[in-house]
Design an enzyme around this catalytic site. Structure first.
Site, PDB file in Angstrom:
ATOM      1  N   ASP A 160      24.451  59.529  33.921  1.00 30.02           N
ATOM      2  CA  ASP A 160      25.693  59.779  33.288  1.00 30.02           C
ATOM      3  C   ASP A 160      26.400  60.443  34.133  1.00 30.02           C
ATOM      4  OD1 ASP A 160      27.803  60.150  31.420  1.00 30.02           O
ATOM      5  OD2 ASP A 160      26.764  61.928  30.978  1.00 30.02           O
ATOM      6  N   ASP A 162      30.107  62.323  33.256  1.00 25.03           N
ATOM      7  CA  ASP A 162      30.996  63.579  32.928  1.00 25.03           C
ATOM      8  C   ASP A 162      29.948  64.724  32.425  1.00 25.03           C
ATOM      9  OD1 ASP A 162      33.397  62.353  33.351  1.00 25.03           O
ATOM     10  OD2 ASP A 162      33.237  61.482  31.114  1.00 25.03           O
ATOM     11  N   MET A 168      29.962  63.224  21.622  1.00 31.99           N
ATOM     12  CA  MET A 168      28.704  63.636  22.464  1.00 31.99           C
ATOM     13  C   MET A 168      27.574  63.828  21.581  1.00 31.99           C
ATOM     14  SD  MET A 168      30.026  65.585  25.735  1.00 31.99           S
ATOM     15  CE  MET A 168      28.337  65.940  26.160  1.00 31.99           C
ATOM     16  N   GLY A 192      30.591  56.331  29.875  1.00 32.85           N
ATOM     17  CA  GLY A 192      31.396  56.062  29.083  1.00 32.85           C
ATOM     18  C   GLY A 192      32.989  56.509  29.423  1.00 32.85           C
ATOM     19  N   GLY A 193      33.002  57.286  30.635  1.00 28.17           N
ATOM     20  CA  GLY A 193      34.512  57.468  31.102  1.00 28.17           C
ATOM     21  C   GLY A 193      34.997  56.282  31.574  1.00 28.17           C
ATOM     22  N   ASP A 219      23.537  64.137  29.508  1.00 28.76           N
ATOM     23  CA  ASP A 219      23.670  65.412  28.404  1.00 28.76           C
ATOM     24  C   ASP A 219      24.050  64.912  26.965  1.00 28.76           C
ATOM     25  OD1 ASP A 219      26.116  64.673  29.336  1.00 28.76           O
ATOM     26  OD2 ASP A 219      26.869  66.484  28.763  1.00 28.76           O
ATOM     27  N   THR A 266      24.767  59.531  23.899  1.00 28.85           N
ATOM     28  CA  THR A 266      24.865  58.121  24.452  1.00 28.85           C
ATOM     29  C   THR A 266      23.869  57.939  25.414  1.00 28.85           C
ATOM     30  OG1 THR A 266      26.631  58.554  25.845  1.00 28.85           O
ATOM     31  CG2 THR A 266      27.360  57.562  23.781  1.00 28.85           C
TER      32      THR A 266
END
Length: 205
Positions: A20, A22, A52, A110-111, A179, A182
């Site tokens: 991941d 972010d 989140m 997801g960013g 973290d 997702t």
């Protein structure tokens, strides 16, 4: 809690490691930084926290946040140029050691792809190993939405990406590190590790 020896075994057995971005590879939450840059930080930060935690479907939360931010192409470019994301301490070394062992490293986020590709370039990760959401803009640069067909735009999307990677490259074991909710949705097909459990594994590889 995964022990250090178990972490080491997982990394050593992995064909590929997916991160991941972010609050994992970088210190910031990219969408919150974009919201701050565009002057709507407080409202968007609360939505990010709920997304989140899995309290809101990811696509719904993303749509709602972006409808508030309405970022232009110029604002996204200026954010990256004037406030580039900060790598988490130790991540450069961890990625480098994995690459030295010929382990494929991917960024699944997801960013936003424009921000994630900037991060990937700092870690010598090719753009082909980046999976993230694409912002869309009108010809004049104004915000026009996002590509809802990207798997990372919805809940469970990271698991779909990992399934595709397994099918394409015939990986036997993929580790997913993140973290948020997702990231944990990617397990299975990946072996998922909460980011707070990672260090000092970088020194054990």
């Amino acid at each position: 809690m995964v022990s250090h020896s178990e972490l080491r075994e997982l990394f050593c057995a992995a064909d590929a490691v997916c991160f991941d971005v972010d609050s994992t590879v970088i210190r910031e939450e990219g969408i919150d930084e974009l919201a701050k840059f565009c002057g709507v930080e407080d409202a968007v930060s609360e939505m990010t926290r709920r997304a989140m935690g899995g309290a809101v479907p990811f696509k719904a939360a993303l749509t709602e946040r972006l409808s508030l931010i309405q970022p232009s192409r110029e604002q996204v470019q200026r954010l990256i140029a004037e406030h580039p994301p900060h790598l988490t301490p130790g991540i450069r070394e961890l990625v480098s050691r994995l690459q030295e062992r010929n382990v494929q490293v991917f960024l699944i986020s997801g960013g936003f792809r424009s921000i994630v590709e900037h991060v990937a370039s700092k870690l010598n990760i090719p753009p082909t190993n980046v999976f993230a959401n694409r912002l869309k803009f009108y010809f004049n640069g104004e915000y026009a939405g996002f590509d809802e067909m990207q798997p990372t735009a919805e809940s469970g999307g990271k698991g779909k990406v990992i399934k595709l990677l397994k099918e394409k490259f015939h990986f036997k074991k993929i580790v997913m590190i993140g973290d948020g909710a997702t990231d944990m949705e990617a397990c299975p097909p990946a072996v998922c590790i909460k980011w707070t459990n990672i260090f000092p594994v970088v020194f054990l590889l």
